[in-house]
Design a protein around this motif. Structure first.
Motif, PDB file in Angstrom:
ATOM      1  N   ASN A 201       0.773  -1.142  -0.103  1.00 11.60           N
ATOM      2  CA  ASN A 201      -0.141   0.126  -0.082  1.00 11.60           C
ATOM      3  C   ASN A 201       0.727   1.075   0.141  1.00 11.60           C
ATOM      4  OD1 ASN A 201      -2.604  -1.598   0.108  1.00 11.60           O
ATOM      5  ND2 ASN A 201      -2.134  -1.734   2.477  1.00 11.60           N
ATOM      6  N   VAL A 203       1.771   3.339  -2.277  1.00 11.89           N
ATOM      7  CA  VAL A 203       1.381   3.961  -3.585  1.00 11.89           C
ATOM      8  C   VAL A 203       1.102   5.197  -3.807  1.00 11.89           C
ATOM      9  CG1 VAL A 203      -0.371   3.471  -5.436  1.00 11.89           C
ATOM     10  CG2 VAL A 203      -0.027   1.586  -3.858  1.00 11.89           C
ATOM     11  N   ALA A 206      -2.416   7.640  -3.168  1.00  8.80           N
ATOM     12  CA  ALA A 206      -3.309   6.978  -2.379  1.00  8.80           C
ATOM     13  C   ALA A 206      -3.460   7.485  -1.072  1.00  8.80           C
ATOM     14  CB  ALA A 206      -2.900   5.502  -2.034  1.00  8.80           C
ATOM     15  N   CYS A 207      -2.483   8.509  -0.735  1.00 11.60           N
ATOM     16  CA  CYS A 207      -2.551   9.281   0.325  1.00 11.60           C
ATOM     17  C   CYS A 207      -3.235  10.529   0.533  1.00 11.60           C
ATOM     18  CB  CYS A 207      -1.102   9.202   0.933  1.00 11.60           C
ATOM     19  SG  CYS A 207      -0.470   7.696   1.017  1.00 11.60           S
ATOM     20  N   THR A 210      -7.470  11.746   1.007  1.00  7.94           N
ATOM     21  CA  THR A 210      -8.215  10.586   1.155  1.00  7.94           C
ATOM     22  C   THR A 210      -8.456  10.247   2.607  1.00  7.94           C
ATOM     23  OG1 THR A 210      -6.596   8.823   1.263  1.00  7.94           O
ATOM     24  CG2 THR A 210      -7.467   9.589  -0.893  1.00  7.94           C
ATOM     25  N   SER A 213      -7.141   6.637   4.776  1.00  7.97           N
ATOM     26  CA  SER A 213      -5.880   6.655   3.880  1.00  7.97           C
ATOM     27  C   SER A 213      -5.809   5.080   3.404  1.00  7.97           C
ATOM     28  CB  SER A 213      -4.637   7.261   4.397  1.00  7.97           C
ATOM     29  OG  SER A 213      -3.551   7.225   3.569  1.00  7.97           O
ATOM     30  N   THR A 214      -5.484   4.945   2.254  1.00  6.62           N
ATOM     31  CA  THR A 214      -5.081   3.378   1.800  1.00  6.62           C
ATOM     32  C   THR A 214      -3.484   3.205   1.791  1.00  6.62           C
ATOM     33  OG1 THR A 214      -5.492   4.111  -0.429  1.00  6.62           O
ATOM     34  CG2 THR A 214      -7.451   3.146   0.784  1.00  6.62           C
ATOM     35  N   CYS A 215      -2.933   4.313   2.132  1.00  2.21           N
ATOM     36  CA  CYS A 215      -1.489   4.175   2.051  1.00  2.21           C
ATOM     37  C   CYS A 215      -0.919   3.821   3.288  1.00  2.21           C
ATOM     38  CB  CYS A 215      -0.969   5.349   1.428  1.00  2.21           C
ATOM     39  SG  CYS A 215       0.999   5.596   0.898  1.00  2.21           S
ATOM     40  N   GLY A 224       3.075   8.377  -1.147  1.00  2.00           N
ATOM     41  CA  GLY A 224       3.576   7.081  -1.116  1.00  2.00           C
ATOM     42  C   GLY A 224       5.030   7.084  -1.283  1.00  2.00           C
TER      43      GLY A 224
END
Length: 369
Positions: A201, A203, A206-207, A210, A213-215, A224
């Motif tokens: 994650n 990436v 992605a951060c 959001t 966060s998915t990072c 990322g």
């Protein structure tokens, strides 16, 4: 008449107590048996965990990992016939799984026809490359520098005015911009998490903006693995940061040979546990009262430095370095090169686990189950 009834009640209570006595004894015995079973299971689980961690240190060499598992089984008093070791994941995600089974004999439950029951424990550990974490020092080197340097060789991490590239002198922003933030990150390592492209994650895109966060990174100056370079020579903040690290390192860990034992046949060093600043997790050295070796640091390895702060540097991986500092009488004016020694080593850390890379400098084993 009242006395008669009271005597009768006492007699009934005595009879009832005698009738319940076997039941009470049985329940007490059952509790003892269950307690001893649970205690043995905890002991067996602790053994499985230690065996798995020890075996994972030798991954992806399955033969060496199995031999280590057998050795540590002996240390824990485990009969090899009661242990199953499974190696999986190949060379990209090496993993060892240890299954222990041991019969537990009951003392009281035999009354109910239960003589024994198997106690089981399972543990799995993976071998990973260092994928990122907090406590990162914001100096960086290029992948080309790493490729051209032998293990234990002296490298420059922060350049002086004659070695910079279009305003970049080897540092990147992790915790934020500015000389004060840079100095704090040099002294104690980053408070936020930086991650490499190999970390799950990590990436770009992605951060920012959001939620959730998915990072895996939390660094305000990174997207990322892409981080903004720290422009400017920053002589003063660099000098005070380096002086702090060297002056606040334990006497028993202030040389390379004290911090690291001799390299093994494969050129891999072991970081002495007493000198490990990450033994209790990332960020252990982030206070002035921490007892740790501040000369053992982790820095980012980037693809390249571009044109000033407008061209992000991408973290490819991380390097373990023993900080040597700057030459005597230097680090003033425009002359402040900071040097250290690359170390390829196994460490104990609570960092992000990146995909296993045999060419990476930093590896560690971690329980995964």
């Amino acid at each position: 008449m009242a006395r008669f009834f009271r005597n009768g009640e006492r007699g009934q209570a005595l009879v009832l107590g005698l009738l319940l006595l076997p039941f009470l004894v049985g329940m007490t015995g059952m509790a003892i048996d269950i307690g001893s079973y649970a205690s043995e299971r905890r002991t067996l689980q602790n053994a499985a965990d230690s065996i798995a961690i020890a075996a994972a240190q030798d991954l992806p060499d399955s033969a060496a990992a199995t031999a280590a598992a057998n050795t540590y089984a002996g240390h824990n008093g485990i009969d090899l016939t009661s242990m199953t070791v499974t190696i999986s994941g190949g060379t990209t995600a090496p993993k060892v799984t240890v299954q222990l089974t041991d019969p537990h004999n009951f003392a009281f439950m035999k009354i109910f026809g239960v003589d024994s029951k198997n106690v089981g424990a399972r543990a799995a550990a993976v071998k990973a490359s260092f994928g990122g974490g907090a406590g990162i020092v914001p100096w960086s080197v290029t992948q080309a520098t790493v490729d051209a340097s032998a293990n234990g060789s002296l490298v420059t991490m922060k350049y002086d005015a004659t070695g910079g590239n279009t305003g970049n002198f080897g540092a990147i922003r992790i915790d934020g911009p500015g000389a004060s933030t840079y100095n704090t990150s040099v002294r104690f390592g980053s408070t936020s998490v930086a991650c490499a492209i190999s970390a799950p994650n990590c990436v770009a895109g992605a951060c920012p903006g959001t939620y959730p966060s998915t990072c895996s990174e939390t660094a305000p100056e990174c997207d990322g693995p892409d981080c903004t370079p720290q422009t400017g020579n920053l002589i003063g903040p660099t000098r005070t940061g380096v002086d702090f690290r060297i002056n606040n390192t334990m006497a028993s860990c202030d040389t390379f040979n004290e911090a690291f034992g001799p390299a093994d046949a494969n050129g891999i060093y072991q970081l002495n546990s007493g000198c490990n600043p990450w033994i209790d997790g990332p960020g252990k050295c982030q206070t002035t009262t921490s007892i740790c070796s501040r000369r053992v640091i982790i820095i980012p390895v980037v693809d390249s430095f571009g044109n000033g702060a407008s061209d992000p540097a991408t973290i490819q991986r991380f390097a373990l370095v023993f900080l040597e500092g700057y030459d005597a009488g230097k680090c003033q004016g425009n002359d402040c090169e900071i040097k250290g020694r690359f170390v390829k080593a196994e460490i104990t850390t609570g960092a992000l686990a990146g995909a296993y890379d045999p060419t990476a400098q930093i590896h560690f084993a971690r329980l995964s189950e």
